[in-house]
Design a protein around this motif. Structure first.
Motif, PDB file in Angstrom:
ATOM      1  N   ALA A 143      28.773  35.631  39.770  1.00 59.46           N
ATOM      2  CA  ALA A 143      29.099  37.031  40.048  1.00 59.46           C
ATOM      3  C   ALA A 143      30.183  37.137  41.113  1.00 59.46           C
ATOM      4  O   ALA A 143      31.049  38.018  41.056  1.00 59.46           O
ATOM      5  N   ALA A 144      30.142  36.247  42.107  1.00 60.56           N
ATOM      6  CA  ALA A 144      31.158  36.253  43.163  1.00 60.56           C
ATOM      7  C   ALA A 144      32.537  35.948  42.588  1.00 60.56           C
ATOM      8  O   ALA A 144      33.531  36.589  42.959  1.00 60.56           O
ATOM      9  N   HIS A 145      32.602  34.969  41.693  1.00 60.45           N
ATOM     10  CA  HIS A 145      33.881  34.623  41.059  1.00 60.45           C
ATOM     11  C   HIS A 145      34.407  35.802  40.244  1.00 60.45           C
ATOM     12  O   HIS A 145      35.601  36.115  40.279  1.00 60.45           O
ATOM     13  N   GLU A 146      33.519  36.475  39.527  1.00 65.78           N
ATOM     14  CA  GLU A 146      33.911  37.651  38.735  1.00 65.78           C
ATOM     15  C   GLU A 146      34.399  38.769  39.639  1.00 65.78           C
ATOM     16  O   GLU A 146      35.399  39.438  39.337  1.00 65.78           O
ATOM     17  N   PHE A 147      33.709  38.976  40.759  1.00 63.60           N
ATOM     18  CA  PHE A 147      34.056  40.025  41.706  1.00 63.60           C
ATOM     19  C   PHE A 147      35.458  39.791  42.291  1.00 63.60           C
ATOM     20  O   PHE A 147      36.322  40.681  42.280  1.00 63.60           O
ATOM     21  N   ALA A 148      35.690  38.582  42.777  1.00 65.64           N
ATOM     22  CA  ALA A 148      36.960  38.292  43.446  1.00 65.64           C
ATOM     23  C   ALA A 148      38.133  38.253  42.489  1.00 65.64           C
ATOM     24  O   ALA A 148      39.265  38.586  42.860  1.00 65.64           O
ATOM     25  N   ASN A 149      37.894  37.850  41.251  1.00 59.06           N
ATOM     26  CA  ASN A 149      38.982  37.673  40.299  1.00 59.06           C
ATOM     27  C   ASN A 149      39.093  38.820  39.293  1.00 59.06           C
ATOM     28  O   ASN A 149      39.796  38.694  38.282  1.00 59.06           O
ATOM     29  N   SER A 150      38.418  39.918  39.569  1.00 58.81           N
ATOM     30  CA  SER A 150      38.555  41.099  38.729  1.00 58.81           C
ATOM     31  C   SER A 150      39.899  41.760  38.993  1.00 58.81           C
ATOM     32  O   SER A 150      40.323  41.902  40.154  1.00 58.81           O
ATOM     33  N   THR A 151      40.579  42.151  37.943  1.00 55.73           N
ATOM     34  CA  THR A 151      41.903  42.758  38.066  1.00 55.73           C
ATOM     35  C   THR A 151      41.782  44.278  38.066  1.00 55.73           C
ATOM     36  O   THR A 151      41.212  44.865  37.150  1.00 55.73           O
ATOM     37  N   TRP A 152      42.331  44.872  39.119  1.00 54.00           N
ATOM     38  CA  TRP A 152      42.313  46.338  39.240  1.00 54.00           C
ATOM     39  C   TRP A 152      43.735  46.807  39.525  1.00 54.00           C
ATOM     40  O   TRP A 152      44.345  46.398  40.507  1.00 54.00           O
ATOM     41  N   LEU A 153      44.270  47.614  38.617  1.00 57.23           N
ATOM     42  CA  LEU A 153      45.644  48.125  38.723  1.00 57.23           C
ATOM     43  C   LEU A 153      46.652  46.980  38.897  1.00 57.23           C
ATOM     44  O   LEU A 153      47.605  47.060  39.684  1.00 57.23           O
TER      45      LEU A 153
END
Length: 329
Positions: A143-153
């Motif tokens: 979940a941490a990897h997904e959180f940090a590497n999520s692309t926003w704008l």
């Protein structure tokens, strides 16, 4: 550094669990309606902001009341400065006595900001660890990897202006930093221009407010470019909350003798006219309100008495009443 690190770890550990737990709850909630992982986590950060600021509302009320009383006490503070200006120790003691008697805590205005700083830095550390796939609190490594590497704008939530590889990240972080600076400046400017009496615009308290007006934006501008997108989003959202919350309080409960107070009186007068009150009745109502708002309420501390003393005092009071009435029949 070892002792300081241990102290920070002792404070940060429960915050890691609290912040990561709140983030996960909001992320799971947004996952039901938003397919984009980047937007889920970005809005989860906004949800974290709303949750934290809602919990801090009681402290914000104390902050507003303290700032309000500080403004109302400025004429008395100036009198003390004229009287004891030659004796700094006596001036400090008398000023603190004045604050104590009026129930005013001069440090209460700093509490919401001070309490948010550990949360801000823990979120920063959470993102830093998450960018390496290292989960903290309730965030698993996945979940941490997904959180940090999520692309926003077009930017990762863990990206920074100073280390960004893409111009889109620099544009986004730059925009968020400017928004953070603007909201900080406008919030402080709103307080000074609308909710400070004219006689409070000079003196030490006013100088402190003016210093904050120009220093805080500079601090955020310098520090903002070194923080990840996620933490800047949190701080900007928090500033927007503060600005809206302060606008509501100033509009509905302004300090006497301020432009905001005059505007509220005008609105109240129009409302009373619509209710059919006469000018004389409106003047009486406004006079009563002005008398109630004239100064901060002072607190009278009750004397500590034993049960026997209270019983004796009650008996004495009863006898005195009987004697005044001419005795029992």
């Amino acid at each position: 550094m070892g002792a300081i690190g241990d102290l920070f770890g002792w404070i940060a550990t429960p915050l890691y669990y609290a912040i990561s737990g709140i983030l996960l709850v909001w992320q799971k909630a947004f996952a039901y309606v938003i397919p984009s992982e980047g937007w889920q986590w970005a809005l989860a950060i906004v949800g974290l902001t709303v949750t934290i600021r809602a919990l801090l509302i009681p402290l914000f009320v104390k902050q507003i009341n303290s700032s309000r009383n500080m403004q109302l006490l400025q004429p008395k503070v100036k009198e003390l400065q004229k009287k004891y200006g030659h004796d700094r120790e006596k001036l400090a003691n008398e000023t603190m006595k004045l604050y104590k008697d009026s129930g005013t805590n001069p440090f209460a205005s700093c509490l919401p900001l001070l309490l948010q700083m550990p949360i801000f830095f823990v979120l920063f550390r959470l993102l830093s660890h998450a960018s390496k796939g290292d989960g903290k609190g309730f965030l698993s490594d996945e979940a941490a990897h997904e959180f940090a590497n999520s692309t926003w704008l077009g930017s990762l939530l863990s990206d920074q202006f100073t280390t960004a590889d893409h111009i889109s990240t620099q544009i986004l972080t730059g925009f968020l930093v400017v928004a953070m600076i603007a909201t900080t400046f406008l919030t402080q400017r709103q307080l000074m221009s609308k909710n400070m009496p004219a006689d409070a615009m000079t003196g030490q308290y006013a100088q402190q407010q003016k210093l904050l007006l120009y220093v805080l934006p500079v601090v955020f501008a310098v520090g903002g470019i070194a923080f990840p997108v996620g933490t800047i989003l949190y701080w900007t959202s928090s500033n927007l909350w503060t600005m809206g919350q302060q606008f509501y309080v100033i509009r509905n409960n302004p300090a006497p003798g301020t432009p905001a107070f005059d505007a509220k009186q005008e609105r109240d007068r129009e409302k009373r006219k619509k209710k059919g009150l006469t000018d004389a009745e409106i003047d009486i109502a406004e006079a009563n309100e002005a008398a109630a708002e004239k100064r901060p309420a002072t607190r009278t501390q009750p004397k500590n008495q034993t049960r026997s003393q209270r019983k004796k005092a009650g008996t004495s009071a009863g006898r005195s009443t009987t004697q005044k009435n001419g005795g029992t029949k």
